[in-house]
Design a protein around this motif. Sequence first.
Motif, PDB file in Angstrom:
ATOM      1  N   VAL A  79       0.814  -1.220   0.000  1.00  0.00           N
ATOM      2  CA  VAL A  79       0.000   0.000   0.000  1.00  0.00           C
ATOM      3  C   VAL A  79       0.848   1.270   0.000  1.00  0.00           C
ATOM      4  O   VAL A  79       0.347   2.352   0.304  1.00  0.00           O
ATOM      5  CB  VAL A  79      -1.009  -0.016   1.175  1.00  0.00           C
ATOM      6  CG1 VAL A  79      -1.980  -1.182   1.014  1.00  0.00           C
ATOM      7  CG2 VAL A  79      -0.315  -0.090   2.519  1.00  0.00           C
ATOM      8  N   TYR A  80       2.110   1.143  -0.403  1.00  0.00           N
ATOM      9  CA  TYR A  80       3.007   2.297  -0.446  1.00  0.00           C
ATOM     10  C   TYR A  80       2.426   3.430  -1.288  1.00  0.00           C
ATOM     11  O   TYR A  80       2.511   4.594  -0.920  1.00  0.00           O
ATOM     12  CB  TYR A  80       4.374   1.873  -0.993  1.00  0.00           C
ATOM     13  CG  TYR A  80       5.396   2.986  -0.988  1.00  0.00           C
ATOM     14  CD1 TYR A  80       6.089   3.295   0.178  1.00  0.00           C
ATOM     15  CD2 TYR A  80       5.678   3.719  -2.133  1.00  0.00           C
ATOM     16  CE1 TYR A  80       7.029   4.307   0.206  1.00  0.00           C
ATOM     17  CE2 TYR A  80       6.617   4.742  -2.118  1.00  0.00           C
ATOM     18  CZ  TYR A  80       7.283   5.029  -0.943  1.00  0.00           C
ATOM     19  OH  TYR A  80       8.204   6.039  -0.925  1.00  0.00           O
ATOM     20  N   ARG A  81       1.814   3.101  -2.401  1.00  0.00           N
ATOM     21  CA  ARG A  81       1.274   4.115  -3.311  1.00  0.00           C
ATOM     22  C   ARG A  81       0.050   4.820  -2.734  1.00  0.00           C
ATOM     23  O   ARG A  81      -0.412   5.810  -3.293  1.00  0.00           O
ATOM     24  CB  ARG A  81       0.922   3.489  -4.657  1.00  0.00           C
ATOM     25  CG  ARG A  81       2.179   3.090  -5.424  1.00  0.00           C
ATOM     26  CD  ARG A  81       1.909   2.517  -6.790  1.00  0.00           C
ATOM     27  NE  ARG A  81       0.877   3.218  -7.516  1.00  0.00           N
ATOM     28  CZ  ARG A  81      -0.007   2.633  -8.312  1.00  0.00           C
ATOM     29  NH1 ARG A  81       0.019   1.335  -8.484  1.00  0.00           N
ATOM     30  NH2 ARG A  81      -0.904   3.341  -8.948  1.00  0.00           N
ATOM     31  N   LEU A  90     -11.230   0.140  -1.755  1.00  0.00           N
ATOM     32  CA  LEU A  90     -10.560  -1.143  -1.974  1.00  0.00           C
ATOM     33  C   LEU A  90     -11.205  -2.309  -1.222  1.00  0.00           C
ATOM     34  O   LEU A  90     -10.797  -3.448  -1.387  1.00  0.00           O
ATOM     35  CB  LEU A  90      -9.079  -1.047  -1.621  1.00  0.00           C
ATOM     36  CG  LEU A  90      -8.265  -0.185  -2.587  1.00  0.00           C
ATOM     37  CD1 LEU A  90      -6.827  -0.065  -2.113  1.00  0.00           C
ATOM     38  CD2 LEU A  90      -8.307  -0.742  -3.993  1.00  0.00           C
ATOM     39  N   GLY A  91     -12.208  -2.063  -0.404  1.00  0.00           N
ATOM     40  CA  GLY A  91     -12.915  -3.149   0.269  1.00  0.00           C
ATOM     41  C   GLY A  91     -12.050  -3.925   1.240  1.00  0.00           C
ATOM     42  O   GLY A  91     -11.981  -5.154   1.173  1.00  0.00           O
ATOM     43  N   TRP A  92     -11.405  -3.235   2.165  1.00  0.00           N
ATOM     44  CA  TRP A  92     -10.457  -3.861   3.087  1.00  0.00           C
ATOM     45  C   TRP A  92     -11.066  -5.037   3.823  1.00  0.00           C
ATOM     46  O   TRP A  92     -10.440  -6.084   3.952  1.00  0.00           O
ATOM     47  CB  TRP A  92      -9.921  -2.826   4.086  1.00  0.00           C
ATOM     48  CG  TRP A  92      -9.249  -1.672   3.428  1.00  0.00           C
ATOM     49  CD1 TRP A  92      -9.692  -0.384   3.387  1.00  0.00           C
ATOM     50  CD2 TRP A  92      -8.036  -1.690   2.675  1.00  0.00           C
ATOM     51  NE1 TRP A  92      -8.820   0.392   2.666  1.00  0.00           N
ATOM     52  CE2 TRP A  92      -7.796  -0.376   2.218  1.00  0.00           C
ATOM     53  CE3 TRP A  92      -7.130  -2.686   2.341  1.00  0.00           C
ATOM     54  CZ2 TRP A  92      -6.687  -0.044   1.452  1.00  0.00           C
ATOM     55  CZ3 TRP A  92      -6.024  -2.350   1.568  1.00  0.00           C
ATOM     56  CH2 TRP A  92      -5.811  -1.049   1.142  1.00  0.00           C
ATOM     57  N   ASP A  93     -12.266  -4.863   4.355  1.00  0.00           N
ATOM     58  CA  ASP A  93     -12.874  -5.935   5.154  1.00  0.00           C
ATOM     59  C   ASP A  93     -13.083  -7.212   4.362  1.00  0.00           C
ATOM     60  O   ASP A  93     -13.039  -8.313   4.917  1.00  0.00           O
ATOM     61  CB  ASP A  93     -14.209  -5.470   5.752  1.00  0.00           C
ATOM     62  CG  ASP A  93     -14.005  -4.515   6.931  1.00  0.00           C
ATOM     63  OD1 ASP A  93     -12.862  -4.373   7.387  1.00  0.00           O
ATOM     64  OD2 ASP A  93     -15.008  -3.925   7.381  1.00  0.00           O
ATOM     65  N   TRP A 106       3.945  -1.829   4.164  1.00  0.00           N
ATOM     66  CA  TRP A 106       3.770  -0.388   4.364  1.00  0.00           C
ATOM     67  C   TRP A 106       2.436  -0.083   5.047  1.00  0.00           C
ATOM     68  O   TRP A 106       1.718   0.841   4.682  1.00  0.00           O
ATOM     69  CB  TRP A 106       3.873   0.375   3.043  1.00  0.00           C
ATOM     70  CG  TRP A 106       5.165   0.176   2.323  1.00  0.00           C
ATOM     71  CD1 TRP A 106       5.389  -0.702   1.296  1.00  0.00           C
ATOM     72  CD2 TRP A 106       6.405   0.820   2.573  1.00  0.00           C
ATOM     73  NE1 TRP A 106       6.699  -0.622   0.897  1.00  0.00           N
ATOM     74  CE2 TRP A 106       7.352   0.305   1.654  1.00  0.00           C
ATOM     75  CE3 TRP A 106       6.814   1.797   3.476  1.00  0.00           C
ATOM     76  CZ2 TRP A 106       8.669   0.740   1.623  1.00  0.00           C
ATOM     77  CZ3 TRP A 106       8.136   2.218   3.439  1.00  0.00           C
ATOM     78  CH2 TRP A 106       9.038   1.686   2.521  1.00  0.00           C
ATOM     79  N   SER A 107       2.097  -0.840   6.074  1.00  0.00           N
ATOM     80  CA  SER A 107       0.782  -0.737   6.718  1.00  0.00           C
ATOM     81  C   SER A 107       0.499   0.641   7.316  1.00  0.00           C
ATOM     82  O   SER A 107      -0.661   1.008   7.492  1.00  0.00           O
ATOM     83  CB  SER A 107       0.649  -1.798   7.806  1.00  0.00           C
ATOM     84  OG  SER A 107       1.539  -1.545   8.880  1.00  0.00           O
ATOM     85  N   ASP A 112      -5.897   3.649   9.414  1.00  0.00           N
ATOM     86  CA  ASP A 112      -7.310   3.841   9.755  1.00  0.00           C
ATOM     87  C   ASP A 112      -8.189   2.677   9.327  1.00  0.00           C
ATOM     88  O   ASP A 112      -9.315   2.549   9.805  1.00  0.00           O
ATOM     89  CB  ASP A 112      -7.845   5.131   9.126  1.00  0.00           C
ATOM     90  CG  ASP A 112      -7.201   6.366   9.727  1.00  0.00           C
ATOM     91  OD1 ASP A 112      -6.618   6.269  10.832  1.00  0.00           O
ATOM     92  OD2 ASP A 112      -7.279   7.436   9.098  1.00  0.00           O
ATOM     93  N   TYR A 113      -7.708   1.840   8.406  1.00  0.00           N
ATOM     94  CA  TYR A 113      -8.508   0.734   7.879  1.00  0.00           C
ATOM     95  C   TYR A 113      -8.170  -0.609   8.507  1.00  0.00           C
ATOM     96  O   TYR A 113      -8.860  -1.591   8.272  1.00  0.00           O
ATOM     97  CB  TYR A 113      -8.323   0.625   6.357  1.00  0.00           C
ATOM     98  CG  TYR A 113      -8.703   1.880   5.629  1.00  0.00           C
ATOM     99  CD1 TYR A 113     -10.034   2.186   5.377  1.00  0.00           C
ATOM    100  CD2 TYR A 113      -7.727   2.764   5.189  1.00  0.00           C
ATOM    101  CE1 TYR A 113     -10.382   3.348   4.706  1.00  0.00           C
ATOM    102  CE2 TYR A 113      -8.067   3.926   4.518  1.00  0.00           C
ATOM    103  CZ  TYR A 113      -9.396   4.216   4.292  1.00  0.00           C
ATOM    104  OH  TYR A 113      -9.740   5.356   3.637  1.00  0.00           O
ATOM    105  N   LEU A 114      -7.095  -0.675   9.282  1.00  0.00           N
ATOM    106  CA  LEU A 114      -6.618  -1.947   9.825  1.00  0.00           C
ATOM    107  C   LEU A 114      -7.570  -2.503  10.877  1.00  0.00           C
ATOM    108  O   LEU A 114      -8.220  -1.743  11.605  1.00  0.00           O
ATOM    109  CB  LEU A 114      -5.231  -1.767  10.443  1.00  0.00           C
ATOM    110  CG  LEU A 114      -4.116  -1.400   9.481  1.00  0.00           C
ATOM    111  CD1 LEU A 114      -2.825  -1.102  10.259  1.00  0.00           C
ATOM    112  CD2 LEU A 114      -3.893  -2.486   8.451  1.00  0.00           C
ATOM    113  N   PRO A 115      -7.637  -3.842  10.983  1.00  0.00           N
ATOM    114  CA  PRO A 115      -8.420  -4.435  12.068  1.00  0.00           C
ATOM    115  C   PRO A 115      -7.756  -4.136  13.414  1.00  0.00           C
ATOM    116  O   PRO A 115      -6.611  -3.671  13.472  1.00  0.00           O
ATOM    117  CB  PRO A 115      -8.402  -5.928  11.744  1.00  0.00           C
ATOM    118  CG  PRO A 115      -7.241  -6.129  10.861  1.00  0.00           C
ATOM    119  CD  PRO A 115      -6.992  -4.834  10.141  1.00  0.00           C
TER     120      PRO A 115
END
Length: 156
Positions: A79-81, A90-93, A106-107, A112-115
């Motif tokens: 996710v660097y870009r 991107l539908g993270w879940d 590159w988390s 803000d989207y991480l579990p």
Amino acid sequence: MHTFKTESAQQTEEIGKQLAELLQPNDVILLDGDLGAGKTTFTKGLAQGLGIKRYVKSPTFTIIHEYHDGRMPLFHMDVYRLEDSSGDDLGWDEYFYGGGVTVIEWSQFIQDYLPDTFLKIQLNRDGQSDETRVLNFQAQGTRYQQLLDQLKERLK
């Protein structure tokens, strides 16, 4: 937190492979470190441990590579870009809870989207040689602390 030191790319891959054998569906692994620190090398070993035969390369330009030929899917993200943009669409879940293993390079760019729970691995060059790496594992949540404890036992 636990630290492992590797002396070669093969050793870095081996730690990934050993970790993969302990993973369960919906596990999330964060890989952070400078360019060339070994994030994709680690993911190659993880893919081998999951039984994935396809060649693993960094998804820098596509953001996400999916591998479905192992014992469970691997969702490999770079996710660097997204550093200066939003990843809202991107539908993270769908990945985090899609029955596979999610690996995010590159988390910090999608914090803000991480579990709430995950295993974070900080990879750094040691400076002693071009091949030496220091891998700092940090568990966020009970599941990942147990996972880290199991990995430490395997790598004694």
